[in-house]
Design an enzyme around this catalytic site. Structure first.
Site, PDB file in Angstrom:
ATOM      1  N   ALA A   1       0.579  -1.058   0.316  1.00  0.00           N
ATOM      2  CA  ALA A   1       0.106   0.215   0.323  1.00  0.00           C
ATOM      3  C   ALA A   1       0.945   0.827   0.143  1.00  0.00           C
ATOM      4  CB  ALA A   1      -0.792   0.075   1.434  1.00  0.00           C
TER       5      ALA A   1
ATOM      6  N   GLU B   1       5.066  -5.000   7.016  1.00  0.00           N
ATOM      7  CA  GLU B   1       4.274  -4.032   8.266  1.00  0.00           C
ATOM      8  C   GLU B   1       4.729  -4.042   9.400  1.00  0.00           C
ATOM      9  OE1 GLU B   1       2.502  -6.692   6.291  1.00  0.00           O
ATOM     10  OE2 GLU B   1       1.266  -5.590   4.940  1.00  0.00           O
TER      11      GLU B   1
ATOM     12  N   GLU C   1      -0.886  -9.152  -0.246  1.00  0.00           N
ATOM     13  CA  GLU C   1      -1.951  -9.476  -0.939  1.00  0.00           C
ATOM     14  C   GLU C   1      -2.710  -9.669  -1.554  1.00  0.00           C
ATOM     15  OE1 GLU C   1      -2.116  -6.506   2.734  1.00  0.00           O
ATOM     16  OE2 GLU C   1      -2.637  -8.102   4.620  1.00  0.00           O
TER      17      GLU C   1
ATOM     18  N   GLY D   1       0.309  -4.964   0.718  1.00  0.00           N
ATOM     19  CA  GLY D   1      -0.448  -5.183  -0.084  1.00  0.00           C
ATOM     20  C   GLY D   1       0.138  -6.022  -1.070  1.00  0.00           C
TER      21      GLY D   1
END
Ligand code: CO8
Length: 296
Positions: free
Chosen positions: A104, A170, A150, A147
């Site tokens: 992200a 993260e 993911e 992300g």
């Protein structure tokens, strides 16, 4: 770059969560996209001899394909368009040779506070890839972090280039995975390996990812995308209706007990007997010729 084809209805669907609240930061992104009619962060095309593989390349090279709001809105739109395209039987999502996606967008996320993240149900707009009826292949070269990993795990099959790195860093940013990294990763590679990855933030390489079952095959970097498209063509040559039923049954195994899953599978199998394509497939076998699937 392909222009938006889905129109206002699918854009609205991309923007509204189930409770009806608007993802404010994404409105601006969509308005920008609509005003240009172009994707700013994706290259979208159709590939394969029969143009039946939907191809989406994340294209934000300066930020290593960091998944900003605008990119995720565009990705939702591109996947929706291919889902609605009767000629497309499979979708390939890839990035660059350096990065599938480095996570992200940290610069965008850094400013958010809890109330904003909660109010906007931050990450809720990321679900389209996992919910698409058609099979999706992630072709991962380079970094698939946070992300990015993911997103790859939301796809149905992951092919990797031999220099790919998969990780959930993260923890190093003082947060935890928010789009499936604690759940899909654990289901995919088991508790011990998943715990080690999320608690250290250390990535694993393509070879280890294949051994762990996260990735189904590893290829030389420059061959990866072609191999993913070839796989997409093989999948697209089947009945699209039956592929969707098959995908739904495998995906159900992640949500159901074995007993429920087997029941769901059996009923779905029975349902294929109501299709044209089941009859076409079995008849073609008996008559020793290729099946002529009609996707119905
Ligand atoms: N967000 C924003 N910008 C990024 C990101 C990112 N995730 N990753 C890289 N960039 C930018 C860098 O800031 C840099 O930009 P600039 O030149 O303007 O400073 C540019 O991309 C190139 O990056 P580097 O110079 O760092 O390149 P290196 O080759 O030295 O390093 C790495 C590559 C190792 C990938 C490094 O960039 C890195 O560690 N990136 C961050 C990886 C990371 O921590 N990812 C997890 C993010 S958190 C997350 O994904 C949570 C998901 C939860 C769900 C979210 C739902 C919305």
């Amino acid at each position: 770059m392909a222009a938006f084809r889905g129109g206002v209805t699918s854009l609205k669907n991309a923007l509204f969560n189930p409770s009806g609240s608007v993802f404010r930061s994404q409105v601006a992104a969509v308005v920008r996209c609509m005003s240009t009619g172009q994707y700013q962060n994706l290259i979208v095309d159709k590939k394969g001899q029969n143009q039946n593989v939907g191809f989406i390349q994340l294209n934000r090279p300066k930020a290593l394909n960091a998944l900003c709001d605008e990119l995720m809105v565009e990705l939702t739109q591109a996947v929706t368009d291919f889902e609605n395209d009767g000629n497309v039987g499979c979708i390939v999502i890839t990035g660059s040779e350096k990065a599938f996606a480095a996570g992200a967008d940290i610069k965008e996320m850094q400013k958010r506070d809890f109330s904003q993240a909660y109010d906007e149900n931050f990450t809720a707009a990321w679900t389209k890839v996992a919910e698409c009826k058609k099979p999706i292949i992630a072709a991962v070269n380079g970094y698939a972090l946070g992300g990015g990993n993911e997103l790859a795990m939301m796809c149905d099959i992951i092919y990797a280039g031999e220099k790919a790195k998969f990780g959930q860093p993260e923890i190093k940013l003082g947060t935890i995975p928010g789009a499936g990294g604690t759940q899909r990763l654990t289901q995919s590679i088991g508790k011990s390996k998943a715990m080690e990855m999320v608690l250290t933030g250390n990535p694993i390489n393509a070879e280890d990812a294949e051994k762990a079952g996260l990735v189904s095959k590893v290829f030389p970097v420059e061959q990866l995308v072609d191999e993913a498209i070839k796989l997409g063509e093989t999948i697209s040559a089947q009945s699209k209706l039956v592929s969707a039923m098959c995908k739904e049954a495998v995906s159900a195994s992640f949500e159901m007990s074995l007993r429920e899953g087997l029941h769901f599978e059996k009923r779905t199998f029975h349902a294929t007997f109501a299709t044209h394509d089941r009859m076409a497939g079995m008849t073609a076998f008996i008559e020793k010729r290729p099946a002529d699937f009609k996707d119905k």
